[in-house]
Design a protein around this motif. Sequence first.
Motif, PDB file in Angstrom:
ATOM      1  N   ASP A  43     -26.471  54.727 -49.940  1.00 24.27           N
ATOM      2  CA  ASP A  43     -27.697  55.033 -49.208  1.00 24.27           C
ATOM      3  C   ASP A  43     -28.776  53.973 -49.370  1.00 24.27           C
ATOM      4  O   ASP A  43     -29.698  53.904 -48.556  1.00 24.27           O
ATOM      5  CB  ASP A  43     -28.247  56.397 -49.641  1.00 24.27           C
ATOM      6  CG  ASP A  43     -29.170  56.984 -48.584  1.00 24.27           C
ATOM      7  OD1 ASP A  43     -28.773  56.991 -47.400  1.00 24.27           O
ATOM      8  OD2 ASP A  43     -30.299  57.381 -48.927  1.00 24.27           O
ATOM      9  N   ASP A  44     -28.671  53.144 -50.402  1.00 18.06           N
ATOM     10  CA  ASP A  44     -29.656  52.075 -50.571  1.00 18.06           C
ATOM     11  C   ASP A  44     -29.406  50.895 -49.638  1.00 18.06           C
ATOM     12  O   ASP A  44     -30.231  49.973 -49.571  1.00 18.06           O
ATOM     13  CB  ASP A  44     -29.654  51.563 -52.020  1.00 18.06           C
ATOM     14  CG  ASP A  44     -30.243  52.578 -52.991  1.00 18.06           C
ATOM     15  OD1 ASP A  44     -31.000  53.455 -52.534  1.00 18.06           O
ATOM     16  OD2 ASP A  44     -29.939  52.506 -54.187  1.00 18.06           O
ATOM     17  N   SER A  76     -28.268  49.365 -45.707  1.00 17.56           N
ATOM     18  CA  SER A  76     -28.304  49.677 -44.277  1.00 17.56           C
ATOM     19  C   SER A  76     -26.892  49.868 -43.744  1.00 17.56           C
ATOM     20  O   SER A  76     -25.903  49.608 -44.440  1.00 17.56           O
ATOM     21  CB  SER A  76     -28.984  48.534 -43.515  1.00 17.56           C
ATOM     22  OG  SER A  76     -28.154  47.373 -43.547  1.00 17.56           O
ATOM     23  N   ASN A  90     -23.575  48.282 -45.409  1.00 19.37           N
ATOM     24  CA  ASN A  90     -22.443  49.105 -45.831  1.00 19.37           C
ATOM     25  C   ASN A  90     -21.134  48.583 -45.242  1.00 19.37           C
ATOM     26  O   ASN A  90     -20.120  48.499 -45.929  1.00 19.37           O
ATOM     27  CB  ASN A  90     -22.661  50.560 -45.406  1.00 19.37           C
ATOM     28  CG  ASN A  90     -23.312  51.411 -46.476  1.00 19.37           C
ATOM     29  OD1 ASN A  90     -22.662  51.861 -47.419  1.00 19.37           O
ATOM     30  ND2 ASN A  90     -24.616  51.610 -46.336  1.00 19.37           N
ATOM     31  N   HIS A 146     -30.605  51.056 -40.069  1.00 19.42           N
ATOM     32  CA  HIS A 146     -30.847  52.388 -40.606  1.00 19.42           C
ATOM     33  C   HIS A 146     -30.081  52.604 -41.910  1.00 19.42           C
ATOM     34  O   HIS A 146     -29.045  51.989 -42.150  1.00 19.42           O
ATOM     35  CB  HIS A 146     -30.447  53.457 -39.591  1.00 19.42           C
ATOM     36  CG  HIS A 146     -31.390  53.580 -38.442  1.00 19.42           C
ATOM     37  ND1 HIS A 146     -31.565  52.590 -37.507  1.00 19.42           N
ATOM     38  CD2 HIS A 146     -32.204  54.606 -38.052  1.00 19.42           C
ATOM     39  CE1 HIS A 146     -32.446  52.978 -36.586  1.00 19.42           C
ATOM     40  NE2 HIS A 146     -32.847  54.198 -36.905  1.00 19.42           N
ATOM     41  N   ARG A 147     -30.581  53.523 -42.719  1.00 21.40           N
ATOM     42  CA  ARG A 147     -29.886  53.961 -43.929  1.00 21.40           C
ATOM     43  C   ARG A 147     -29.013  55.167 -43.580  1.00 21.40           C
ATOM     44  O   ARG A 147     -29.306  55.911 -42.629  1.00 21.40           O
ATOM     45  CB  ARG A 147     -30.881  54.334 -45.029  1.00 21.40           C
ATOM     46  CG  ARG A 147     -31.822  53.198 -45.421  1.00 21.40           C
ATOM     47  CD  ARG A 147     -31.062  52.080 -46.120  1.00 21.40           C
ATOM     48  NE  ARG A 147     -31.937  50.933 -46.424  1.00 21.40           N
ATOM     49  CZ  ARG A 147     -32.651  50.835 -47.536  1.00 21.40           C
ATOM     50  NH1 ARG A 147     -32.633  51.808 -48.432  1.00 21.40           N
ATOM     51  NH2 ARG A 147     -33.395  49.770 -47.745  1.00 21.40           N
ATOM     52  N   SER A 173     -28.849  58.073 -44.781  1.00 21.27           N
ATOM     53  CA  SER A 173     -29.587  59.339 -44.769  1.00 21.27           C
ATOM     54  C   SER A 173     -30.333  59.562 -43.465  1.00 21.27           C
ATOM     55  O   SER A 173     -30.776  60.684 -43.179  1.00 21.27           O
ATOM     56  CB  SER A 173     -30.571  59.386 -45.943  1.00 21.27           C
ATOM     57  OG  SER A 173     -31.502  58.321 -45.868  1.00 21.27           O
TER      58      SER A 173
END
Length: 225
Positions: free
Chosen positions: A96-97, A99, A103, A137-138, A140
């Motif tokens: 989650d840290d 983007s 990832n 975006h993340r 989450s």
Amino acid sequence: MFKLRHLTKTFRTGDIETTALDRLDLDIEAGEYLAITGPSGCGKSTLLGILGLLDAPSGGEYWFDGQDVAGWSEKRLNTLRRGRIGFVFQSFNLIDDLSVAENIALALEYGELPARARRERVAEVMERLGLAHRAGHRPSQLSGGQQQRVAIARAIAARPALLLADEPTGNLDSAHGAEVMRILRELNAEGTTLVMVTHSPEHAAQASRTLRLLDGRVVVDAMAA
């Protein structure tokens, strides 16, 4: 492509020994779409872990592209696995840290592609899976279906020959699940060997071949009608 002979996997807890796979024989050809089904605890995920070189068998043979890899060291298995096997899990396993783009780029971090080619590959898979507008975006900030698309993009970024999916729609609603299944079918149609663990008879019916396990043994091995 893959050949298992008398493959056994046991787990020991204290004085109790549990057999997860019991002298299992299996051949998987390049380009197949194989669904693995069966009740909980029958050995499905254990088999997937061994196929993906994430776990080692307790006995028997595992022939991966003509090499018996049973007994290989973790270092050798990591080298063999890198870039050749992709994984899609029910729980997404995104960081989650990072983007979306970051990832996906993790799948290419230890490969030999130069930085520019890595960026182009990430952009390519994001475009294919409809994620380009979510690059910064993340996880989450995404829906469950979008997160699973990121997980698939990460799994295919290195263009693996084998894609392993463990209940890939388990955390999704029916609409997003159908979308994920469509993507997996497309990848298989393009030549990717796909092995999927599923509890869904509907999803298993989309595979070209279905394997049913019970107590660590194959009880049904059927081609699609």
